[in-house]
Design an enzyme around this catalytic site. Structure first.
Site, PDB file in Angstrom:
ATOM      1  N   SER A 136      34.015  15.296  -9.700  1.00 11.92           N
ATOM      2  CA  SER A 136      33.093  15.867 -10.680  1.00 11.92           C
ATOM      3  C   SER A 136      33.736  17.068 -11.348  1.00 11.92           C
ATOM      4  CB  SER A 136      31.804  16.300  -9.974  1.00 11.92           C
ATOM      5  OG  SER A 136      30.990  17.073 -10.828  1.00 11.92           O
TER       6      SER A 136
ATOM      7  N   TYR B 192      27.345  20.837  -3.348  1.00 16.07           N
ATOM      8  CA  TYR B 192      27.871  19.667  -4.059  1.00 16.07           C
ATOM      9  C   TYR B 192      29.281  19.950  -4.570  1.00 16.07           C
ATOM     10  CZ  TYR B 192      28.333  16.311  -7.926  1.00 16.07           C
ATOM     11  OH  TYR B 192      28.785  15.341  -8.791  1.00 16.07           O
TER      12      TYR B 192
END
Length: 288
Positions: free
Chosen positions: A152, A165
């Site tokens: 990501s 995350y």
């Protein structure tokens, strides 16, 4: 076709990017194992692929459970006779993450529980480790192949309220580099894509929500590039397919000498920014 004769396993393939790539990879000649924790979603993806003439199977598995993802790989090899591509795509956002986008409730970092941490760690990082571990013997037996992970943009820059995350995705980048070094002698390449834009809103929706099939930007309404935060100004919004095509490149022979890389698949210049804004006259219009 770029994946003719290849066998690919994709986790998180019941929705979003995983579903889009299941469709794309089969159109490019691959046989695909559609792996998802949600059986109904996996079966829906399978139906879409088969209706388009693709060859696929659906497997229910939780990537955070090493035994389950190992069994998924074994089922794939038993069914198709080999494995060429293993894509650890499944991922979740940490609880309370991006509340302004998801419409959820803010949860302060210090209020997140051990269970919250273990959940996001288990899917986003352990799930990649377990998928790779399960795939390596099959890829070695095949004389080589490709492992792809979904990282990501949050692994490279900070996003509000998703530190856990971000930590797991940064771990994915490090894992990719280490595995590329260790597995290269077996002809196994290891890479990751790091989407910034063009991802599915299902990522932030409750489990079992209807599959949207479009990107955040596509469902947000009429596209206006002049107000988009993306520095690259195009006449259409970024889509799931923009990420899918980068994934296709990384698992195909077109990228035969790329390994250990994490590529920003839909950055559009977003990560080029510094932490301050400049007046427009410091950014002159392009010369025609």
């Amino acid at each position: 076709m770029r994946l003719q004769g290849k066998v690919a396993l994709i986790t998180g393939a019941g929705s979003g990017l995983g579903r889009r790539c299941s469709e794309l990879f089969t159109r490019e000649g691959a046989k695909v194992a559609i792996v998802d924790i949600d059986t109904d979603r996996a079966e829906q993806t399978l139906k879409l692929v088969q209706e388009a003439g693709g060859d696929a199977i659906a497997i229910t598995a939780d990537v955070a459970d090493r035994a389950q993802i190992t069994d998924a790989v074994n089922q794939t090899v038993d069914h198709y006779g080999k494995l060429d591509i293993a894509w650890a795509n499944a991922g979740i956002v940490s609880r309370g993450g991006v509340p302004t986008v998801a419409g959820g409730e803010f949860v302060a970092f210090e209020d997140l529980t051990e269970a919250d941490w273990q959940h996001v760690l288990g899917v986003n990082l352990s799930g990649v480790v377990y998928t790779a571990q399960a795939a390596v013997p099959a890829l070695k037996a095949n004389g080589g192949g490709t492992i792809l992970a979904t990282s990501s943009a949050a692994s490279m820059v900070a996003y509000h309220n998703i530190a856990m995350y971000s930590a797991t995705k940064a771990g994915v980048n490090g894992l990719v580099r280490g595995l590329a070094l260790d597995l290269g002698r077996f002809g196994i390449r290891v890479n990751a894509i790091a989407p910034t834009h063009g991802m599915s809103p299902n990522f932030l929706m409750p489990p079992g929500s209807p599959v949207v099939g479009q990107s955040y930007e596509e469902v947000a309404g009429p596209w206006n590039p002049t107000v988009s935060p993306i520095p690259l100004k195009l006449s259409r919004p970024p889509s799931l397919s923009d990420n899918a095509k980068v994934a296709l490149f990384l698992v195909s022979d077109d990228s035969a000498y790329i390994s250990g890389a994490t590529i920003g698949s839909t950055d559009g210049g977003t990560l080029s920014r510094v932490g301050m804004w400049f007046e427009e006259d410091l950014n002159p219009e392009p010369v025609s």
